[in-house]
Design a protein around this motif. Sequence first.
Motif, short mmCIF file in Angstrom:
data_model
loop_
_atom_site.label_atom_id
_atom_site.label_comp_id
_atom_site.label_asym_id
_atom_site.label_seq_id
_atom_site.Cartn_x
_atom_site.Cartn_y
_atom_site.Cartn_z
N ASP A 170 13.00 -4.19 3.34
CA ASP A 170 11.76 -4.14 2.58
C ASP A 170 10.66 -3.43 3.37
N THR A 171 10.61 -3.65 4.67
CA THR A 171 9.61 -2.96 5.49
C THR A 171 9.88 -1.47 5.51
N ALA A 172 11.15 -1.08 5.64
CA ALA A 172 11.49 0.34 5.61
C ALA A 172 11.17 0.96 4.25
N THR A 173 11.38 0.20 3.19
CA THR A 173 11.05 0.70 1.86
C THR A 173 9.56 0.94 1.72
N SER A 174 8.74 0.01 2.20
CA SER A 174 7.29 0.20 2.15
C SER A 174 6.84 1.39 2.98
N LEU A 175 7.47 1.57 4.14
CA LEU A 175 7.13 2.71 4.99
C LEU A 175 7.43 4.03 4.28
N GLU A 234 5.09 -1.77 -14.67
CA GLU A 234 5.90 -2.08 -13.49
C GLU A 234 5.03 -2.61 -12.35
N HIS A 235 3.87 -1.99 -12.16
CA HIS A 235 2.99 -2.45 -11.07
C HIS A 235 2.43 -3.84 -11.36
N ILE A 236 2.16 -4.14 -12.61
CA ILE A 236 1.68 -5.49 -12.97
C ILE A 236 2.75 -6.53 -12.67
N PHE A 237 4.01 -6.23 -13.01
CA PHE A 237 5.09 -7.16 -12.69
C PHE A 237 5.23 -7.32 -11.18
N SER A 238 5.02 -6.25 -10.43
CA SER A 238 5.11 -6.33 -8.97
C SER A 238 4.04 -7.27 -8.41
N ASP A 239 2.81 -7.15 -8.94
CA ASP A 239 1.75 -8.04 -8.47
C ASP A 239 1.96 -9.47 -8.95
N LEU A 240 2.51 -9.62 -10.14
CA LEU A 240 2.73 -10.96 -10.67
C LEU A 240 3.73 -11.75 -9.84
N GLN A 241 4.75 -11.04 -9.32
CA GLN A 241 5.70 -11.78 -8.49
C GLN A 241 5.05 -12.23 -7.18
N GLY A 242 4.13 -11.41 -6.64
CA GLY A 242 3.40 -11.84 -5.45
C GLY A 242 2.45 -12.98 -5.74
N LYS A 261 -3.11 -11.13 1.95
CA LYS A 261 -2.56 -11.32 3.29
C LYS A 261 -1.03 -11.33 3.25
N ARG A 262 -0.44 -11.85 2.17
CA ARG A 262 1.01 -11.84 2.06
C ARG A 262 1.53 -10.43 1.71
N SER A 263 0.80 -9.73 0.85
CA SER A 263 1.25 -8.40 0.44
C SER A 263 1.11 -7.38 1.56
N PHE A 264 0.04 -7.50 2.36
CA PHE A 264 -0.21 -6.54 3.45
C PHE A 264 -0.25 -7.28 4.79
N SER A 265 0.74 -8.14 5.00
CA SER A 265 0.78 -8.92 6.25
C SER A 265 0.90 -8.01 7.47
N TRP A 266 1.63 -6.92 7.35
CA TRP A 266 1.79 -5.97 8.45
C TRP A 266 0.50 -5.23 8.76
N LEU A 267 -0.39 -5.13 7.78
CA LEU A 267 -1.64 -4.40 7.98
C LEU A 267 -2.72 -5.27 8.60
N ASN A 274 -11.18 -8.80 5.22
CA ASN A 274 -12.39 -9.12 4.47
C ASN A 274 -12.20 -8.59 3.06
N THR A 275 -13.10 -8.95 2.17
CA THR A 275 -12.93 -8.62 0.76
C THR A 275 -12.94 -7.11 0.53
N PHE A 276 -13.79 -6.39 1.27
CA PHE A 276 -13.86 -4.93 1.10
C PHE A 276 -12.52 -4.29 1.42
N PHE A 277 -11.95 -4.65 2.59
CA PHE A 277 -10.65 -4.08 2.95
C PHE A 277 -9.56 -4.49 1.96
N GLY A 278 -9.66 -5.71 1.46
CA GLY A 278 -8.67 -6.16 0.49
C GLY A 278 -8.70 -5.30 -0.78
N ILE A 279 -9.89 -5.06 -1.30
CA ILE A 279 -10.02 -4.22 -2.50
C ILE A 279 -9.61 -2.77 -2.21
N LEU A 280 -10.01 -2.25 -1.05
CA LEU A 280 -9.68 -0.87 -0.69
C LEU A 280 -8.17 -0.67 -0.58
N PHE A 281 -7.49 -1.58 0.11
CA PHE A 281 -6.04 -1.42 0.28
C PHE A 281 -5.30 -1.62 -1.04
#
Length: 503
Positions: A170-175, A234-242, A261-267, A274-281
């Motif tokens: 999964d990490t390689a896929t995200s990369l 597809e993207h909505i389903f992806s977020d819904l599972q998270g 934090k779970r979706s971008f734990s590596w970041l 903070n909220t700004f970085f969360g919205i930006l990412f």
Amino acid sequence: MIKKVSFVKNRDEPGVHNGKAENRTLMRNGWTTVISNIGGGGVNTVNCLYKTWGRIAPGCTMDLYSLDKFKKYKSDWNYPVQVRHQENAAAPEKEKPRSTFQSAMKVTLTVGQYFGLCPVQGIHENDASKLRFNYISWRCLYTYLSMTGQFTLAFVLTLSFFRETSSSVDTATSLIFYSLAFTTTTLFWRIAKKWPKLCMLIAKVESVDPTTDLKLGRNFNICCIGVLTLALVEHIFSDLQGISFTLDCDPDLPLYETFMKRSFSWLFLYIPYNTFFGILFQFLNIQSTFNWNFTDVFVICMSMYLTSRLNQVNQRIIAAKDKNSPSSFWRAMREDYNRSVHLVRQVDKIIGGVIFISFASNLFFVCSQLLHTLAGGIKATQKCRPDSSEDHRLMGGYVHSIYFVFSFAFLVVRSLAVSLTAAKVHAASLEPAHSLYDVSSSNYCVEVERFLAQIHGDTVALTGLQFFQVKRGLVLTIAGTIVTYELVLMQFTGVSPASTEVS
């Protein structure tokens, strides 16, 4: 036989001096008299009529095709008159509706610019000469910021991948996902620099041979809206599972913060949350998803246009294969075909990188999503807290399976659409050969022979940076590759018919 008709009226008659309008009426009456006195005729009669009318009334033309009396000789006429008789020569004809590449691509390019792609100015203009690319503009600034954000995500994920021992598939896929997003944005930025010149070339071809397919713009819009809408689902389903996983494991914590934090734990190992970085990412993630899908939309639209240009020439060739066409006609058809082939090659030089990225990314993610579908199966995910009596999972825990099944099906359909649509360019380039083989021996000439030699001696197709040519057989090659690499991935991750979990 044609009887002689006098076009000179007695000067003593009233109305002789009424000017050119009366002369045109007199000529038209004389022409009607000539037509009515023809008892029989053929191609020679029609040609003689055309020459005669051209001498007596060069400023007042007549469309012979509109005369029912001679429609049976239409296939043998040597004089293709296209201007109908006009009572008033000064009154312009109503211009027929035309479809141009510039107007057909308006919506598609506008949607692409919303996500930082193809920062070209003037895309809403009908004139291709008004297209401009400026390195310093608001569109380019938005593209530069998008490239910076996507590169940051890919770079931090690369550090996490090599530093963390728990890195998985999964990490390689995200990369690969964020690396492809950055590469895609860069490729469209390079395309934007050459886009005005390419559109000017297309406009020149259309000025010589206007596009007759009036449904191009509608087809482009349907393709763009349809694919991107499914990508949004597809993207909505992806977020819904998270979100479902977050609600199940940490129902008492802030939902959005925990979800990010779970979706971008590596970041957030390197950047404080903070909220700004969360919205930006989250925005960069959505942008990367739509850029990936827009690549396929762009390739499909360009393929449909090139196929339309080739089919336009093919239709004229098919219509003339059983007619007594001179050598000059076949030379004109071959020149029209050459213009379309040259256009295919110029487009391929510019968008070849996008085609390569499209096929490579689709191949990888089809294998990845198929692996997850086989590993997890169609079943509900286990509860994060089995001892709890409350179930906070969305859709009873099936949202995870729904996402992977939908994503896999969408990827397969989208990949097939890209492959088959792009392969139509090659199929359309071979279509004239079937009609040329049907040309009778009496009409066969050197131009027909040269035309056939050109069709069979040269391959006209879109390519992925010249590494592969997109033909119909490529679909079977990709299918075989998917099966091969899927077996390798299943062995690598430990997925087997007896084991439904990824080790």
